[in-house]
Enzyme design. Structure first.
Site, mmCIF file in Angstrom:
data_model
loop_
_atom_site.group_PDB
_atom_site.id
_atom_site.type_symbol
_atom_site.label_atom_id
_atom_site.label_comp_id
_atom_site.label_asym_id
_atom_site.label_seq_id
_atom_site.Cartn_x
_atom_site.Cartn_y
_atom_site.Cartn_z
ATOM 1 N N ASP A 11 -12.639 0.095 4.044
ATOM 2 C CA ASP A 11 -12.017 -1.211 3.780
ATOM 3 C C ASP A 11 -12.846 -1.926 2.713
ATOM 4 O O ASP A 11 -14.024 -2.221 2.929
ATOM 5 C CB ASP A 11 -11.975 -2.021 5.074
ATOM 6 N N ASP A 105 -6.430 -1.981 -0.500
ATOM 7 C CA ASP A 105 -7.862 -2.100 -0.223
ATOM 8 C C ASP A 105 -8.354 -1.311 0.991
ATOM 9 O O ASP A 105 -9.523 -1.450 1.366
ATOM 10 C CB ASP A 105 -8.252 -3.572 -0.053
ATOM 11 N N GLU A 106 -7.512 -0.492 1.604
ATOM 12 C CA GLU A 106 -8.018 0.281 2.732
ATOM 13 C C GLU A 106 -7.282 1.606 2.859
ATOM 14 O O GLU A 106 -6.138 1.750 2.438
ATOM 15 C CB GLU A 106 -7.931 -0.506 4.041
#
Length: 457
Positions: A11, A105-106
């Site tokens: 993350d 983002d992850e």
């Protein structure tokens, strides 16, 4: 459950805000808020400096400004976010062929498919440390928090434990020890309503949840939700890392500066949103069967209504007609602050999620001004030729370039003037200059498309 800690969850920390701080030297170490910048905007991401003042994701921008008035409030640059995300995904795919992106983002990574000598705790810990260092290198300094465990659920929980820039590896067999003291809200799908239902029967932590029988949970929460919560309370999660993720839906929504009460205006806005959704469907070779509208009332009550067609469509007229029909069944007399249209049940899947494109105005779907009422209270249609935008289309945070001063970003705009700070990720803190919004020497700077990243090391 796997016998080894071989599922990694990565993350990127405060991703949107971190990219802004990376590319804008004057904002490093200072509070930054990315999201809707209007009075009814919503915070997408807050830097850790802003979080110290209580600013959080999904908070209204109005409240965020009250808590942290000195923060930089930026509208966001998805081209820069996509390019950075592509660099990280390329790195992950060079480590393992099984990478499952969850968002920009992850992502999950299957370490069982990575070229590791062993999957013991020491080996995966060393690998994860090297990976975090590599992420910092390929992103120009961004940090990532990582969790490694025997399942997706526990890996994701672990990645949140030592944010930012943290690493937690959960040895096999210790999953329940980690989970028991945690609040039940760490379980996916346990939102405020479920938390309240569980609280009423004395369940606050996962340890409390383990004392409730599966049958009782099913009676309380329904079959699917009850079974899932019971399994996850005991760390039972056999979901695999999937390299291909299906796009579930395409949607557009708008938040409005004034509560809407005119039904004709609402129908017009839904029609426009339906056209946008249909355009995105066609552009990506998709069609869908289920049309959904989302309506948030003046008191923040959110209503969703759906209808399913006999066959998939990408026809904007069909989507709009069904959206307007769904609106007919709702009482909106008190006022509406948000409207949205979505299409799901997609007939053809694409791997990439849809984030909009550079020719889309990022604010067009976020904030719209309804026509002002006349003296009799009736809505006055907007003029055929609306007045020029006093901002010139320049949004805070937008990348620009000037013939003389070079590249910079929009500090602010309005009343026919745009103020720019001239700096980039590779320069020191730069000077600030103001220009007329129509200055031909100042133009928007287009971020280059992300490079193709290798899929093998």
């Amino acid at each position: 459950m796997r016998a080894q800690a071989s599922v990694l969850h990565l993350d990127l920390d405060a991703f949107f805000a971190a990219v802004e701080q990376r590319d804008k030297p004057s904002l490093r170490g200072k509070p930054v808020v990315v999201g809707g910048i209007g009075g009814r905007g919503v915070v997408s991401t807050a830097s850790y400096e802003a979080r110290a003042y209580g600013v959080r994701s999904a908070m209204s921008t109005r409240e965020a400004r009250a808590r942290c008035p000195h923060a930089a409030y930026l509208s966001g640059r998805f081209d820069a976010y996509r390019a950075t995300s592509a660099a990280v995904l390329g790195l992950l795919r060079s480590c393992s062929p099984l990478v499952e992106p969850l968002s920009l983002d992850e992502a999950f990574v299957d370490l069982a498919q990575a070229r590791l000598a062993d999957l013991d705790v020491a080996t995966v810990t060393a690998f994860a440390e090297e990976l975090r260092a590599s992420v910092r290198e390929v992103t120009g300094g961004l940090t990532a928090s990582v969790g490694v465990a025997s399942s997706k659920f526990v890996a994701k929980v672990a990645s949140d434990l030592e944010k930012p820039d943290g690493l937690v590896v959960v040895p096999p067999g210790t999953e329940q020890d980690l989970l028991r003291p945690m609040h039940v809200s760490v379980i996916p799908g346990v939102g405020p309503a479920t938390v309240e239902r569980l609280r009423r029967v004395g369940v606050h932590t996962i340890a409390d949840l383990q004392q409730i029988s599966e049958d009782e949970l099913v009676r309380m929460l329904g079959k699917a939700h009850g079974h899932l919560l019971h399994d996850l309370a005991f760390a039972r999660d056999d979901r695999q890392v999937e390299a291909q993720r299906e796009t579930k839906s395409v949607s557009v929504e708008g938040t409005y500066e004034q509560d809407l009460t005119d039904r004709k205006l609402m129908e017009s806005l839904l029609t426009r949103q339906a056209a946008d959704v249909a355009r995105r469907l066609r552009k990506n070779g998709m069609s869908g069967r289920t049309v959904t509208i989302k309506v948030r009332l003046y008191d923040f009550t959110t209503l969703n209504r759906s209808a399913t067609l006999p066959s998939p469509t990408d026809d904007e007229a069909v989507v709009a007609r069904l959206a307007r029909r769904l609106l007919e069944d709702l009482d909106t007399s008190g006022g509406v602050r948000l409207l949205g249209v979505g299409v799901s049940g997609l007939a053809d899947w694409v791997q990439e999620e849809l984030f909009g494109h550079e020719d889309d105005d990022p604010e067009a779907d976020a904030i719209a001004e309804p026509p002002a009422p006349d003296r009799a209270g009736a809505a006055v249609p907007p003029p055929a030729d609306p007045p020029a935008d006093p901002t010139g289309g320049y949004r805070p945070g937008m990348d620009v370039v000037h013939d003389e001063h070079g590249r910079g970003w929009v500090w602010g705009s309005g009343k026919g003037v745009v103020t720019v700070r001239f700096e980039t990720a590779e320069t020191p803190v730069g000077p600030v200059r103001s220009f007329a919004v129509g200055d031909p020497a100042l133009t928007r700077w287009q971020h280059p498309p992300p490079d193709e990243m290798p899929t093998d090391p």
